[in-house]
Design an enzyme around this catalytic site. Structure first.
Site, PDB file in Angstrom:
ATOM      1  N   HIS A 118      -7.876   2.280   5.626  1.00  0.00           N
ATOM      2  CA  HIS A 118      -9.252   2.584   5.992  1.00  0.00           C
ATOM      3  C   HIS A 118      -9.957   1.267   6.299  1.00  0.00           C
ATOM      4  CE1 HIS A 118      -8.491   6.708   4.975  1.00  0.00           C
ATOM      5  NE2 HIS A 118      -8.162   6.393   3.733  1.00  0.00           N
ATOM      6  N   THR A 149       0.826  -1.204   0.000  1.00  0.00           N
ATOM      7  CA  THR A 149       0.000   0.000   0.000  1.00  0.00           C
ATOM      8  C   THR A 149       0.858   1.251   0.000  1.00  0.00           C
ATOM      9  OG1 THR A 149      -1.721   1.236   1.162  1.00  0.00           O
ATOM     10  CG2 THR A 149      -0.200  -0.014   2.529  1.00  0.00           C
ATOM     11  N   ARG A 150       0.287   2.326  -0.510  1.00  0.00           N
ATOM     12  CA  ARG A 150       0.911   3.636  -0.366  1.00  0.00           C
ATOM     13  C   ARG A 150      -0.107   4.601   0.220  1.00  0.00           C
ATOM     14  NH1 ARG A 150      -0.749   3.877  -5.977  1.00  0.00           N
ATOM     15  NH2 ARG A 150      -1.677   5.927  -6.339  1.00  0.00           N
ATOM     16  N   HIS A 173      -9.733  -1.504   3.679  1.00  0.00           N
ATOM     17  CA  HIS A 173      -8.476  -2.267   3.592  1.00  0.00           C
ATOM     18  C   HIS A 173      -8.374  -3.255   4.743  1.00  0.00           C
ATOM     19  CE1 HIS A 173      -7.538   1.850   1.889  1.00  0.00           C
ATOM     20  NE2 HIS A 173      -7.529   1.062   0.841  1.00  0.00           N
ATOM     21  N   ARG A 227      -8.510  -3.513  -6.548  1.00  0.00           N
ATOM     22  CA  ARG A 227      -8.904  -2.847  -7.783  1.00  0.00           C
ATOM     23  C   ARG A 227      -7.860  -1.794  -8.125  1.00  0.00           C
ATOM     24  NH1 ARG A 227     -14.989  -1.481  -8.397  1.00  0.00           N
ATOM     25  NH2 ARG A 227     -14.084   0.560  -8.723  1.00  0.00           N
TER      26      ARG A 227
END
Ligand SMILES: [Zn+2]
Length: 404
Positions: free
Chosen positions: A207, A202-203, A210, A296
């Site tokens: 939330h 992730t970058r 996730h 996505r």
């Protein structure tokens, strides 16, 4: 699966975990000799790539790509050996500097003036930036951040194997306690008895959506390796120091500590979408993960890639070639009727019942100091993001810092 110490672990890409770090007396001798060599000053991405090559995160790469590897990767997503590889890892320099070098000689790779590595220039070669842009980023538009970086770099590439003699400054200054090498994470997973480990790239902050995806994946494996990217990103992504603090907050209060490990991935973002999803998966295999979450528009930017293209690209290859198992997830959100975080795959209700905020709305709320809705983000995370962004802006002036 190969036997490894306390248990079983997944084989690195190509079979062997590469280690190009010199140590002890040899390191000292090479470091001294390197001071006299022609110096190549690395960009932030070059520094990231050097660290990742040296530690084996890019196994089987031992250096910056030779022409045959580069061209086949661009056109066919394969190294010259035929092994699957989706992203060029190159060392661009200006034509005039390349002219001053002869093939076979050594150069010093530097951060500013400080020598970090030696490289034998086995090849210097020109390359087609438009072709690379089209094949890797699927666009030749300079508005794409990866394409802009490509167009701005030198016109010649140097290829050859590297030996690291000193670490980039970021290695020791940016999250050193979380900057585990692939050899280290493999040992850490084995010590915990994890045979099946899912990696999460992730970058962005985590939330509720996730969290839902990570915990759904964790239901079927032994451990979750939360592996945020901390190399160069777009200026409007949330700065890594703020993100890391937000990860630590959510892990402390909402995750079982014995089943989750946090580490940082020193890579620079390419924003190459599907190609980068494959690349991220292969790197995590090298770190010892057996599974990898692909959401996505993984590694996407703007509207350059279709929503599911980063998932569909995995089907173009034999799963055994990839080695690590991708886990595909749809968009997740809180549904008021379900009373839970769900996804379009599991909720029969409509958009009017879903709590959804766009990246732009999230950024605007955080900048106004407003907590995000609890259905969207844990309050502990909102607080860290609001405080962190405020502090970051005080330290860095008005430069962009937000979430795309
Ligand atoms: Zn629902």
């Amino acid at each position: 699966m190969a036997k490894n110490g306390n248990g079983f672990s997944i084989a690195p890409h190509g079979g062997d975990l590469i280690d190009r770090v010199l140590r002890g007396e040899v390191r000292k001798a090479v470091w001294e000799k390197a001071q006299e060599l022609p110096k190549v000053s690395l960009t932030p991405m070059g520094l990231s790539d050097l660290e990742l090559i040296a530690t084996g995160a890019f196994s089987p790469l031992k250096g910056f790509m030779l022409r045959e590897d580069y061209e086949r990767v661009v056109r066919e997503m394969r190294l010259a050996s035929g092994l699957l590889w989706s992203i060029p890892v190159t060392l661009p320099v200006d034509g005039s500097f390349a002219d001053s070098l002869r093939e076979g000689q050594e150069v010093a790779l530097c951060e500013g003036d400080r020598v970090l590595a030696v490289m034998t220039v086995d090849e210097k070669y020109p390359y087609d930036k438009q072709l690379e842009a089209q094949e890797i980023y699927r666009t030749t538009e300079e508005a794409h951040p990866g394409v802009a970086r490509l167009y701005g770099q030198g016109d010649m590439l140097l290829g050859g194997d590297v030996w690291l003699v000193d670490w980039p400054s970021a290695t020791e200054s940016e999250f050193p306690e979380l900057r585990h090498t692939p050899a280290q994470t493999r040992r850490m997973f084995a010590r915990r008895g994890w045979r099946r480990v899912v990696g999460f790239q992730t970058r962005n902050p985590i939330h509720r959506a996730h969290e839902y995806i990570q915990k759904t994946a964790l239901e079927i494996v032994d451990g979750l390796f939360l592996h945020p990217l901390v190399g160069e990103t777009k200026p409007d992504d949330i700065p890594p120091e703020v993100r890391i603090e937000s990860y630590q907050a959510i892990l402390r209060d909402y995750y079982p500590s014995e089943r989750v490990m946090l580490g940082v991935f020193p890579a620079a973002m390419r924003y190459a979408g599907p190609r980068e999803a494959i690349f991220h998966a292969i790197c995590r295999k090298n770190y010892g993960c057996t599974h990898f979450i692909v959401g996505r528009d993984h590694a996407g930017v703007g509207n350059y890639y279709g929503t599911y293209e980063a998932q569909e690209i995995f089907d173009e290859f034999d799963p055994e070639e990839i080695g690590i198992t991708p886990l595909f997830f749809d968009y997740a959100f809180y549904c008021r009727k379900c009373g839970a975080v769900v996804s379009a795959k599991t909720c029969p209700h409509g958009k009017e019942d879903w709590v959804y905020l766009s990246g732009t709305e999230v950024r605007a709320m955080l900048e106004r100091g407003e907590s995000l809705p609890e259905e969207f983000t844990r309050p502990e995370v909102s607080k860290v993001l609001i405080d962190g962004l405020k502090r970051w802006k005080e330290q860095h002036g008005s430069e962009d810092a937000g979430e795309e």
